[in-house]
Write an enzyme that holds these catalytic residues in place. Structure first.
Site, PDB file in Angstrom:
ATOM      1  N   GLU B  63      26.527  75.618  15.118  1.00 40.28           N
ATOM      2  CA  GLU B  63      26.115  74.325  14.556  1.00 40.28           C
ATOM      3  C   GLU B  63      26.482  73.160  15.473  1.00 40.28           C
ATOM      4  O   GLU B  63      25.670  72.269  15.715  1.00 40.28           O
ATOM      5  CB  GLU B  63      26.725  74.117  13.169  1.00 40.28           C
ATOM      6  CG  GLU B  63      26.085  74.945  12.069  1.00 40.28           C
ATOM      7  CD  GLU B  63      26.638  76.356  11.990  1.00 40.28           C
ATOM      8  OE1 GLU B  63      27.530  76.701  12.789  1.00 40.28           O
ATOM      9  OE2 GLU B  63      26.168  77.116  11.109  1.00 40.28           O
ATOM     10  N   HIS B 132      29.505  77.010  -0.654  1.00 33.64           N
ATOM     11  CA  HIS B 132      28.064  76.817  -0.482  1.00 33.64           C
ATOM     12  C   HIS B 132      27.505  75.801  -1.477  1.00 33.64           C
ATOM     13  O   HIS B 132      26.312  75.804  -1.751  1.00 33.64           O
ATOM     14  CB  HIS B 132      27.309  78.134  -0.673  1.00 33.64           C
ATOM     15  CG  HIS B 132      27.271  78.992   0.545  1.00 33.64           C
ATOM     16  ND1 HIS B 132      28.400  79.480   1.138  1.00 33.64           N
ATOM     17  CD2 HIS B 132      26.235  79.451   1.295  1.00 33.64           C
ATOM     18  CE1 HIS B 132      28.059  80.214   2.189  1.00 33.64           C
ATOM     19  NE2 HIS B 132      26.757  80.201   2.305  1.00 33.64           N
TER      20      HIS B 132
END
Lengths: 331, 329
Positions: B63, B132
């Site tokens: 990322e 999440h």
């Protein structure tokens, strides 16, 4: 490494003198910065490049005007050699409007669109993903350009280093990674930070052709960077040079430098890059007695002009405080 | 083939990508599994076949690296759309977004622009548990130098992308994961939108309900319930989380004299807190009741369904909050 002698290469005299001139320019500039810091003219963090001049000079001379440069917070020398004026750099450090970034960036954030100098980055390893992106843009636009990315040995411990090398190799991007290994990440010696201290091996593990170079010998740096840049330019993907160097001064002006042996510093100073090149040129008969005093005087005069320019600079109005945050609507 | 009359939020996003890629050769999509897999939320499904692997570029699980590369490519003249799978993983790239994308223009004294668009899914509601389910829009909305968008409707999902690509500054777009399946009538032509103003999604004189992203639909449901008991709520969809459209927020509360802010972020230091501070600073004398907010409970989002539901803003909590405010509790 050339502990016992010089790389057996003879560069043209004019090029050699140009390398010497730029190293002396950096040295005098940095010495002035230290003095001005003592006087309170320059504030914030100030990281000096004294001792490491051969790295910036040897590599940047191997690049051309179209190439892009991504540097670190120890970048005054790179900016200077790249062609930014000493005036604009010094004024920036004085926090003046006439500085290269209007005094918004300071010592660690020198930028210049005209010379494709993309900073100045005060996050260790922060420039590497940026360099990968610049190179990706060039590749996608079929632009013939090398992005040279400087970073220190400390950055090698960051995830950004590993992610960036992997992406550059995976996508075969035109990046020249230039690791300025000065053996210390602030106060932490490389042996205390890295399980593998031969950093070129880390790059090699990403299938990037890599090489260790004596970063105290500007001729060796120039030769290696010229070959590496040519390879990158020819579309062979990224290259990696580990430039073994040393900073004579502390990490920053706040650093009491308690973590190094003074004898170690003295030993490296004996291999100083300016000293190294003048000896080489004298041995080759390429340096007359007048050459060094002349270029030294020129460098001192350039720095003096920069200081005067910065002193005379103006302060940006605080009415403009919020500017340059987002693009301003066209008037 | 006839154009289908229904379209989902996901399909609207995909159509926006397709249009942007077709219109401007500088546009490319980069992210994890955006290509062969078709996007983790299937936004980019089919785009690889249409635009090829250079422009629909699969990235490894890096990322920091690929968001930074997107920022660098934007600096280098491209118009990248960087898809970060979810806001949860964007924390790995936070350094490049906050320290690089948001600062380059300023640090360079205005010399450099970073026209990157960073998209990510956000929010809870699918029993994905603590790692999440974050709703961290406010972390980004805190930072000068970036714009933050939260499309809550199909029209905004479609329209915001091209406007963000046209913007010379870095833009972060939050797509609430529960909205991807949202379906609606496909407009015969896409409406002209902006990325400056909040939208009044429902008019009402009794209370302002201020929300964004995934909470819009819960808030509209609450407003319907309130209407059934004679309370008319005005629903403001912020749309742009930075810079906030203060004018629309303040105009609404000056009409209704009461406000509840609905925000899926945690209450402490939330976007709701900022909006309440704004109203307290600038509309204090227009208020007929203390300001109120419905946020997520101060707990990592739990897995168990009943616990997750209890942690998140729900229409009933919004209704209760308004009724209390109006002395109808």
């Amino acid at each position: 490494m050339s502990d016992t002698g010089f790389l057996p290469v003879k560069l043209p005299r004019e090029l050699s003198l140009s390398l010497l001139r730029d190293m002396v320019r950096i040295r005098r500039f940095e010495e002035a910065c230290a003095e001005l810091y003592g006087q309170g003219k320059i504030r914030g963090f100030l990281h000096l490049y004294v001792g490491e001049e051969a790295v910036a000079v040897g590599t940047l001379h191997a690049l051309n005007e179209q190439d892009s440069i991504v540097a670190t917070y120890r970048e005054h020398g790179h900016a200077l050699v790249r062609g930014m004026s000493a005036e604009s750099i010094m004024a920036e450090m004085f926090g003046k409007l006439e500085g290269c970034c209007r005094g918004r960036g300071g010592s660690m954030h020198l930028f210049d669109a005209a010379t494709r100098f993309y900073g100045g980055n005060a996050i260790v390893g922060g420039g590497l993903p940026l360099a990968v992106g610049l190179a990706l843009a060039d590749k996608m636009q079929s632009i013939d350009r090398v992005t040279a990315c400087f970073f220190g040995d400390g950055a090698v411990a960051e995830g950004a280093f590993h992610e960036s090398l992997n992406l550059a190799a995976l996508w075969q991007l035109p990046v020249l990674f230039l690791c300025e290994n000065n053996r210390y990440g602030m106060g932490t010696a490389i042996e205390r930070a890295e399980s593998e201290t031969d950093l070129s091996r880390k790059a090699a593990s990403y299938r990037i052709p890599s090489e260790r170079v004596d970063g105290m010998d500007v001729v060796a740096v120039y030769e290696a960077a010229t070959a590496a840049a040519a390879s990158v330019r020819s579309g062979e993907g990224p290259r990696f040079l580990e430039l073994l160097t040393y900073r004579y001064r502390a990490h920053s002006m706040f650093d009491p430098d308690l973590y190094r042996d003074k004898a170690e510093i003295e030993a490296w100073k004996k291999r100083g890059p300016i000293h190294n090149l003048t000896n080489r040129l004298k041995a080759q008969g390429d340096l007359t007695e007048d050459d060094f005093p002349q270029l030294d005087a020129d460098a001192r005069a350039e720095v003096q002009r920069a200081v005067e320019f910065a002193e005379q600079g103006t302060l940006e109005s605080t009415d403009d405080l919020l500017r340059y945050t987002l693009t301003e609507p066209a008037a | 083939m006839n154009t289908p009359t229904r379209i989902s939020y996901r399909e609207a996003l995909r159509e926006a990508h397709r249009e942007a890629l077709a219109k401007d050769p500088r546009v490319f999509l980069i992210g994890e599994d955006v290509g062969r897999y078709g996007g983790s939320y299937a936004v980019s499904k089919g785009l690889l076949e249409e635009f090829g692997p250079e422009r629909i570029r699969d990235a490894p699980l890096s990322e920091l690296g690929f968001v930074g590369a997107g920022i660098g490519a934007a600096l280098g003249g491209m118009r990248p759309i960087v898809e970060v799978m979810t806001v949860n993983f964007s924390l790995l790239a936070l350094d490049q977004i906050v320290n690089t994308a948001a600062t380059l223009r300023h640090m360079s004294g205005g010399q450099f622009s970073v026209p990157v668009v960073i998209r990510m899914a956000t929010g809870a509601g699918r029993q994905l548990a603590a790692q999440h389910s974050h709703s961290l829009e406010v972390w980004y909305a805190h930072v000068p130098g970036i714009k933050v968008l939260a499309p809550a409707t199909i029209e905004d999902a479609h329209g915001m992308l091209s406007l963000a690509l046209d913007d010379p500054d870095p833009t972060v777009i939050f797509e609430h994961a529960l909205l991807y399946n949202l379906e609606g009538e496909r407009p015969s032509s896409w409406p002209q939108i902006d990325i400056e103003r909040a939208a009044v999604r429902r008019s009402g004189a009794d209370v302002s309900l201020i929300c964004y992203g995934g909470t819009l639909w819960k808030t509209l449901a609450a407003a319907n319930t309130l209407a059934s008991i004679g309370i008319e709520a005005e629903v403001i969809d912020l749309r742009v989380l930075r810079p906030l459209d203060e004018e629309t927020i303040l105009a609404s509360v000056r009409r209704t004299h009461r406000a509840v802010v609905v925000d899926e972020g945690w209450k402490t230091c939330s976007l709701a807190a900022e909006i309440m501070a704004l109203m307290a600073e600038q509309a204090f004398y227009d208020l007929d009741a203390p300001l109120s907010r419905v946020c997520s409970a101060e707990v990592p989002i739990p897995y168990a369904k009943h616990m997750e539901e209890a942690a998140l803003p729900q229409p009933q909590r919004i209704v209760d909050s308004v009724k209390t405010m109006l002395g109808r509790g």
